[in-house]
Design a protein around this motif. Structure first.
Motif, mmCIF file in Angstrom:
data_model
loop_
_atom_site.group_PDB
_atom_site.id
_atom_site.type_symbol
_atom_site.label_atom_id
_atom_site.label_comp_id
_atom_site.label_asym_id
_atom_site.label_seq_id
_atom_site.Cartn_x
_atom_site.Cartn_y
_atom_site.Cartn_z
ATOM 1 N N SER A 73 -2.821 8.767 -2.431
ATOM 2 C CA SER A 73 -2.443 8.004 -1.248
ATOM 3 C C SER A 73 -3.561 7.031 -0.897
ATOM 4 O O SER A 73 -4.705 7.178 -1.331
ATOM 5 C CB SER A 73 -2.166 8.939 -0.075
ATOM 6 O OG SER A 73 -3.374 9.531 0.356
ATOM 7 N N GLU A 74 -3.221 6.056 -0.079
ATOM 8 C CA GLU A 74 -4.213 5.085 0.369
ATOM 9 C C GLU A 74 -5.335 5.801 1.112
ATOM 10 O O GLU A 74 -6.507 5.482 0.945
ATOM 11 C CB GLU A 74 -3.538 4.054 1.273
ATOM 12 C CG GLU A 74 -4.432 2.921 1.691
ATOM 13 C CD GLU A 74 -3.683 1.842 2.448
ATOM 14 O OE1 GLU A 74 -4.366 0.976 3.012
ATOM 15 O OE2 GLU A 74 -2.442 1.864 2.480
ATOM 16 N N GLU A 75 -4.964 6.800 1.909
ATOM 17 C CA GLU A 75 -5.963 7.570 2.659
ATOM 18 C C GLU A 75 -6.922 8.295 1.711
ATOM 19 O O GLU A 75 -8.143 8.297 1.929
ATOM 20 C CB GLU A 75 -5.263 8.584 3.562
ATOM 21 C CG GLU A 75 -6.217 9.350 4.442
ATOM 22 C CD GLU A 75 -5.491 10.316 5.370
ATOM 23 O OE1 GLU A 75 -6.070 11.366 5.658
ATOM 24 O OE2 GLU A 75 -4.360 10.003 5.786
ATOM 25 N N CYS A 105 -2.298 -4.097 -3.172
ATOM 26 C CA CYS A 105 -2.572 -4.445 -1.771
ATOM 27 C C CYS A 105 -4.058 -4.780 -1.573
ATOM 28 O O CYS A 105 -4.421 -5.331 -0.548
ATOM 29 C CB CYS A 105 -2.147 -3.309 -0.835
ATOM 30 S SG CYS A 105 -3.204 -1.881 -0.881
ATOM 31 N N PHE A 115 0.247 4.839 -4.339
ATOM 32 C CA PHE A 115 -0.610 3.795 -3.779
ATOM 33 C C PHE A 115 -0.444 2.533 -4.602
ATOM 34 O O PHE A 115 -0.539 2.552 -5.821
ATOM 35 C CB PHE A 115 -2.068 4.245 -3.785
ATOM 36 C CG PHE A 115 -3.001 3.178 -3.286
ATOM 37 C CD1 PHE A 115 -3.046 2.861 -1.946
ATOM 38 C CD2 PHE A 115 -3.826 2.491 -4.160
ATOM 39 C CE1 PHE A 115 -3.898 1.876 -1.476
ATOM 40 C CE2 PHE A 115 -4.677 1.509 -3.703
ATOM 41 C CZ PHE A 115 -4.716 1.201 -2.354
ATOM 42 N N ASP A 116 -0.177 1.440 -3.952
ATOM 43 C CA ASP A 116 -0.021 0.160 -4.617
ATOM 44 C C ASP A 116 -1.362 -0.552 -4.615
ATOM 45 O O ASP A 116 -1.801 -1.077 -3.595
ATOM 46 C CB ASP A 116 1.032 -0.677 -3.895
ATOM 47 C CG ASP A 116 1.254 -2.023 -4.568
ATOM 48 O OD1 ASP A 116 0.818 -2.201 -5.719
ATOM 49 O OD2 ASP A 116 1.870 -2.893 -3.930
ATOM 50 N N SER A 117 -2.030 -0.547 -5.768
ATOM 51 C CA SER A 117 -3.355 -1.160 -5.852
ATOM 52 C C SER A 117 -3.286 -2.670 -5.676
ATOM 53 O O SER A 117 -4.310 -3.325 -5.488
ATOM 54 C CB SER A 117 -4.015 -0.818 -7.182
ATOM 55 O OG SER A 117 -3.236 -1.332 -8.250
#
Length: 120
Positions: free
Chosen positions: A36-38, A112, A108-110
Motif C-alpha cells: 500500500s502507499e502507506e 503517482c 500501489f500505483d508507482s
C-alpha cells in the motif's frame, strides 16, 4: 555507499534483479504482490530514520532530492508510465483468466510518483 555496495544491497534484497534475461524477453512480475502507499511511505521514513541513526549528525542532516526533470526526460518517463500501467493491467488480467485469487487491497500505483512540470 558506492556502486559495488549498492549493487550487492539491491541484489540481496531483490534477487530477481540479477536474473539472466533472454534477448527480447522481459520477466513477468507477480500480480499477487501488493504494497500500500502507506507501507511504502512508512518504509521510506523508517529508512531515513535508519540513516539518521547511522550518521549521527552533530549539527545538520542534509538530504538532497533531485529537482524537476528536463522536458525530454519527462516525455520518456510519460511513455514508460503508460507502458508500465498497460503491462500491469495485462498481468492482472492474465492472472484473473487463470482463475488465480488476487489480493483484495488495491495495488500501489508507482505512476503517482512523478516529476512535476510547470511553465511560468
Amino acid at each position: 555507499m558506492g556502486i559495488p555496495k549498492f549493487f550487492r544491497y539491491i541484489s540481496e534484497r531483490y534477487p530477481l534483479t540479477s536474473q539472466l534475461i533472454e534477448e527480447n524477453k522481459i520477466p513477468e512480475f507477480d500480480a499477487h504482490f501488493r504494497l500500500s502507499e502507506e507501507q511504502i511511505f512508512t518504509s521510506i521514513f523508517s529508512y531515513v530514520d535508519h540513516l539518521f541513526g547511522k550518521i549521527k549528525p552533530k549539527k545538520l542532516f542534509f538530504m538532497a532530492v533531485d529537482g524537476v526533470a528536463p522536458r525530454a526526460k519527462m516525455n520518456q518517463q510519460r511513455s514508460r508510465r503508460f507502458r508500465t500501467a498497460k503491462e500491469a493491467r495485462e498481468v492482472r488480467e492474465k492472472a484473473e483468466r487463470k482463475g488465480e485469487k488476487l489480493p483484495e487491497e488495491k495495488a500501489f500505483d508507482s505512476n503517482c510518483i512523478t516529476p512535476a512540470f510547470r511553465t511560468t
